[in-house]
Design a protein around this motif. Structure first.
Motif, short mmCIF file in Angstrom:
data_model
loop_
_atom_site.label_atom_id
_atom_site.label_comp_id
_atom_site.label_asym_id
_atom_site.label_seq_id
_atom_site.Cartn_x
_atom_site.Cartn_y
_atom_site.Cartn_z
N LEU A 151 0.84 -1.21 0.00
CA LEU A 151 0.00 0.00 0.00
C LEU A 151 0.86 1.25 0.00
O LEU A 151 1.79 1.36 0.82
N GLY A 152 0.56 2.18 -0.89
CA GLY A 152 1.30 3.43 -0.95
C GLY A 152 0.48 4.53 -1.58
O GLY A 152 -0.47 4.26 -2.31
N ASP A 153 0.86 5.78 -1.29
CA ASP A 153 0.13 6.92 -1.85
C ASP A 153 0.79 7.46 -3.12
O ASP A 153 0.30 8.41 -3.71
N GLN A 154 1.93 6.85 -3.52
CA GLN A 154 2.64 7.28 -4.73
C GLN A 154 2.83 6.06 -5.63
O GLN A 154 3.05 4.96 -5.14
N ARG A 155 2.77 6.30 -6.94
CA ARG A 155 3.09 5.22 -7.89
C ARG A 155 4.49 4.68 -7.61
O ARG A 155 4.75 3.49 -7.79
N SER A 156 5.40 5.57 -7.17
CA SER A 156 6.79 5.14 -6.91
C SER A 156 6.90 4.22 -5.69
O SER A 156 7.92 3.60 -5.47
N ASP A 157 5.84 4.16 -4.87
CA ASP A 157 5.81 3.18 -3.77
C ASP A 157 5.51 1.79 -4.31
O ASP A 157 5.79 0.79 -3.66
N LEU A 158 4.86 1.75 -5.46
CA LEU A 158 4.24 0.50 -5.92
C LEU A 158 4.91 -0.09 -7.15
O LEU A 158 4.86 -1.31 -7.34
N THR A 196 -0.97 -4.40 -5.54
CA THR A 196 -0.63 -3.05 -5.08
C THR A 196 -1.91 -2.24 -4.90
O THR A 196 -2.88 -2.44 -5.65
N TYR A 197 -1.92 -1.38 -3.93
CA TYR A 197 -3.10 -0.56 -3.63
C TYR A 197 -2.67 0.90 -3.54
O TYR A 197 -1.92 1.28 -2.65
N LYS A 198 -3.18 1.68 -4.47
CA LYS A 198 -2.79 3.09 -4.57
C LYS A 198 -3.78 3.95 -3.78
O LYS A 198 -4.97 4.00 -4.08
N LEU A 199 -3.25 4.64 -2.79
CA LEU A 199 -4.06 5.58 -2.01
C LEU A 199 -3.94 6.97 -2.62
O LEU A 199 -2.95 7.27 -3.29
N PRO A 200 -4.93 7.81 -2.38
CA PRO A 200 -4.86 9.15 -2.99
C PRO A 200 -3.83 10.04 -2.29
O PRO A 200 -3.58 9.88 -1.09
N ASN A 201 -3.23 10.93 -3.05
CA ASN A 201 -2.45 12.02 -2.46
C ASN A 201 -2.68 13.25 -3.32
O ASN A 201 -2.21 13.31 -4.45
N VAL A 202 -3.44 14.20 -2.80
CA VAL A 202 -3.75 15.41 -3.56
C VAL A 202 -2.80 16.54 -3.19
O VAL A 202 -2.96 17.67 -3.65
N ILE A 203 -1.83 16.24 -2.32
CA ILE A 203 -0.93 17.28 -1.82
C ILE A 203 0.39 17.32 -2.58
O ILE A 203 0.84 18.39 -2.99
N TYR A 204 1.02 16.16 -2.78
CA TYR A 204 2.35 16.15 -3.44
C TYR A 204 2.56 14.85 -4.23
O TYR A 204 1.87 13.86 -4.02
N ARG A 205 3.54 14.95 -5.13
CA ARG A 205 3.96 13.77 -5.90
C ARG A 205 5.44 13.54 -5.71
O ARG A 205 6.22 14.48 -5.76
N THR A 206 5.78 12.28 -5.50
CA THR A 206 7.19 11.90 -5.36
C THR A 206 7.56 10.94 -6.49
O THR A 206 6.91 9.91 -6.64
N PRO A 207 8.53 11.30 -7.30
CA PRO A 207 8.87 10.45 -8.45
C PRO A 207 9.51 9.11 -8.04
O PRO A 207 10.04 9.01 -6.95
#
Ligand SMILES: [Mg+2]
Length: 218
Positions: A192-199, A207-218
């Motif tokens: 589980l992660g809030d960034q594609r780069s977690d997954l 994999t389970y993508k959680l929302p993040n409307v605040i920031y993106r981490t590559p």
């Protein structure tokens, strides 16, 4: 702010390339606040958490039960919620210095649906591994924060080593850490992660993508 915290904040913001490469999503502060206050954020997180639980349940019983099952969780905006601090400190839209300051307060509350997945997994003897972009330098504070937020009992915590210097993307570090978990004989059922780069990068069945409307981490 104490000197130690300033040093750590600088460490966080500069010495960790992926965090330095983290950028705002483009959503306005009002838009971000509305997403949280409307309950949309919580609903979206819960939906993914429920799916993860259903899969863990399926893979921990009967003929399809994994021998050494594991669950991987990211920390920030997956297990711990920095939004209340960012909201309070006017750190919206995303501002790296405010964000780093929030992280090193070590007072972030749990993201409840994910804490529920954590407990669900522990109960079924699924080994939990946190894999975070936070640097090794803040291991103790991170452990304290996790405990205070309710993440108790046995788990592993993988933080970003100082040697992971030259990579703007988190994918090589995080997928490499998952590969190490599987090398120890574990089967990662869910990640589980809030960034594609977690997954991205493999080494998890689901994999389970959680929302993040605040920031993106590559
Ligand atoms: Mg995160």
């Amino acid at each position: 702010m104490k000197i130690g915290l300033i040093v750590i904040t600088v460490l966080l913001a500069l010495a960790v390339p992926a965090l330095a490469a983290t950028s705002p999503t483009g959503k306005s502060a009002a838009g971000i606040r509305a997403y949280y206050s409307s309950g949309d954020w919580n609903r979206a997180v819960k939906q993914q958490a429920d799916k993860a639980k259903a899969y863990i349940a399926k893979r921990t019983k009967g003929k399809r039960a994994a021998k050494k099952p594991a669950l991987v969780l990211d920390i920030d905006e997956t297990s711990l919620n920095n939004y209340p601090c960012l909201d309070r400190k006017d750190g919206l839209p995303y501002q790296p210095a405010v964000y780093a300051g929030c992280v090193v307060e070590f007072k972030a509350p749990a993201i409840k649906p994910v804490l529920s997945v954590f407990k669900f997994a522990q109960k079924r003897h699924v080994h939990v591994v946190f894999i975070t972009g936070r640097p090794e330098a803040i291991r103790d504070g991170t452990l304290d924060n996790l405990k205070a937020a309710g993440f108790k009992g046995k788990y592993d915590l993988v933080l970003q080593p100082p040697s992971h210097g030259g990579d703007a993307s988190m994918v090589p570090y995080k997928s490499g850490a998952r590969r190490q978990v599987q090398k120890r004989g574990y089967k990662i059922l869910a990640n589980l992660g809030d960034q594609r780069s977690d997954l991205n990068g493999g080494y998890s069945e689901r994999t389970y993508k959680l929302p993040n409307v605040i920031y993106r981490t590559p």
